[in-house]
Scaffold this motif. Structure first.
Motif, PDB file in Angstrom:
ATOM      1  N   ALA A 140       0.839  -1.202   0.000  1.00  0.00           N
ATOM      2  CA  ALA A 140       0.000   0.000   0.000  1.00  0.00           C
ATOM      3  C   ALA A 140       0.871   1.247   0.000  1.00  0.00           C
ATOM      4  O   ALA A 140       1.844   1.347   0.742  1.00  0.00           O
ATOM      5  CB  ALA A 140      -0.915   0.002   1.215  1.00  0.00           C
ATOM      6  N   THR A 141       0.514   2.201  -0.851  1.00  0.00           N
ATOM      7  CA  THR A 141       1.263   3.448  -0.941  1.00  0.00           C
ATOM      8  C   THR A 141       0.410   4.617  -0.460  1.00  0.00           C
ATOM      9  O   THR A 141      -0.814   4.555  -0.458  1.00  0.00           O
ATOM     10  CB  THR A 141       1.740   3.720  -2.378  1.00  0.00           C
ATOM     11  N   MET A 142       1.087   5.666  -0.080  1.00  0.00           N
ATOM     12  CA  MET A 142       0.417   6.857   0.437  1.00  0.00           C
ATOM     13  C   MET A 142      -0.250   7.600  -0.708  1.00  0.00           C
ATOM     14  O   MET A 142       0.391   7.920  -1.709  1.00  0.00           O
ATOM     15  CB  MET A 142       1.453   7.751   1.130  1.00  0.00           C
ATOM     16  N   PRO A 143      -1.556   7.856  -0.575  1.00  0.00           N
ATOM     17  CA  PRO A 143      -2.243   8.653  -1.606  1.00  0.00           C
ATOM     18  C   PRO A 143      -1.990  10.142  -1.363  1.00  0.00           C
ATOM     19  O   PRO A 143      -1.331  10.519  -0.385  1.00  0.00           O
ATOM     20  CB  PRO A 143      -3.719   8.308  -1.367  1.00  0.00           C
ATOM     21  N   ALA A 144      -2.527  10.980  -2.208  1.00  0.00           N
ATOM     22  CA  ALA A 144      -2.386  12.426  -2.067  1.00  0.00           C
ATOM     23  C   ALA A 144      -3.474  12.964  -1.139  1.00  0.00           C
ATOM     24  O   ALA A 144      -4.153  13.947  -1.432  1.00  0.00           O
ATOM     25  CB  ALA A 144      -2.451  13.097  -3.423  1.00  0.00           C
ATOM     26  N   SER A 145      -3.652  12.282  -0.005  1.00  0.00           N
ATOM     27  CA  SER A 145      -4.627  12.701   0.998  1.00  0.00           C
ATOM     28  C   SER A 145      -4.260  12.028   2.320  1.00  0.00           C
ATOM     29  O   SER A 145      -3.433  11.117   2.357  1.00  0.00           O
ATOM     30  CB  SER A 145      -6.049  12.307   0.580  1.00  0.00           C
ATOM     31  N   ALA A 146      -4.893  12.459   3.380  1.00  0.00           N
ATOM     32  CA  ALA A 146      -4.626  11.895   4.700  1.00  0.00           C
ATOM     33  C   ALA A 146      -5.163  10.467   4.796  1.00  0.00           C
ATOM     34  O   ALA A 146      -6.143  10.111   4.142  1.00  0.00           O
ATOM     35  CB  ALA A 146      -5.270  12.764   5.775  1.00  0.00           C
ATOM     36  N   VAL A 147      -4.499   9.649   5.629  1.00  0.00           N
ATOM     37  CA  VAL A 147      -4.887   8.258   5.847  1.00  0.00           C
ATOM     38  C   VAL A 147      -4.902   8.007   7.351  1.00  0.00           C
ATOM     39  O   VAL A 147      -4.029   8.492   8.070  1.00  0.00           O
ATOM     40  CB  VAL A 147      -3.894   7.283   5.166  1.00  0.00           C
ATOM     41  N   THR A 148      -5.894   7.236   7.813  1.00  0.00           N
ATOM     42  CA  THR A 148      -5.953   6.828   9.211  1.00  0.00           C
ATOM     43  C   THR A 148      -5.897   5.311   9.270  1.00  0.00           C
ATOM     44  O   THR A 148      -6.647   4.628   8.569  1.00  0.00           O
ATOM     45  CB  THR A 148      -7.243   7.334   9.889  1.00  0.00           C
TER      46      THR A 148
END
Length: 158
Positions: free
Chosen positions: A136-144
């Motif tokens: 899983a990669t970091m999108p261009a938005s916040a993740v919890t």
């Protein structure tokens, strides 16, 4: 009107003081080696100082000043990765909010993040009820992400 004028003067003095500190940290005498300062910018991660405006080549950390030279700070947008611990606790010094670049592998940032919760064993990080994929990669938005725990038990068969 006087209050606005005083406020504007105070802001100008503060900006001048900050610029003076940054300028002093980046200047040097001819032939003198200097380390580049660490800098921060809200909402961004610092990628390094570069000798070219297009950020080609490798970042530089120090230089010997021989002439007037401009160095360019490269920045990447940072997105918040929030860790919900569900009653657990992280090791000292670990934060519940990390900042990653878009496209960073999330699991790589969490290799040392295993919260503890009493006698329970950490079971993994979950996003929207599903175990976080190692890819899983970091999108261009916040993740919890939410921590889940497992109980250890013994089954006796008679």
């Amino acid at each position: 009107m006087k209050q606005l004028r005083r406020f504007l003067i105070a802001v100008m003095l503060a900006v001048t003081a900050v610029a003076g500190v940054l300028f002093a940290a980046c200047t040097g005498e001819k032939g003198e080696a200097n380390e580049f300062p660490d800098v921060t910018r809200t909402g961004y991660l610092f990628d390094g100082w570069y000798a070219s405006a297009d950020f080609s080549g490798d970042p530089v950390t120090s230089a010997v000043f021989e002439q007037n030279t401009t160095y360019y700070a490269k920045w990447s947008a940072a997105y918040a990765l929030t860790l919900e611990l569900d009653g657990g606790a992280l090791a000292d010094g670990q934060q519940t909010t990390l900042y990653l670049r878009e496209g960073d592998v999330i699991a790589d940032a969490l290799t040392d993040y295993a919260p503890v919760k009493g006698d329970l064993q950490f079971g993994g990080w979950y996003q929207d009820g599903a175990l976080l994929s190692q890819a899983a990669t970091m999108p261009a938005s916040a993740v919890t992400l939410t921590a889940r725990y497992m109980a250890q038990y013994t089954v006796n068969v008679y």
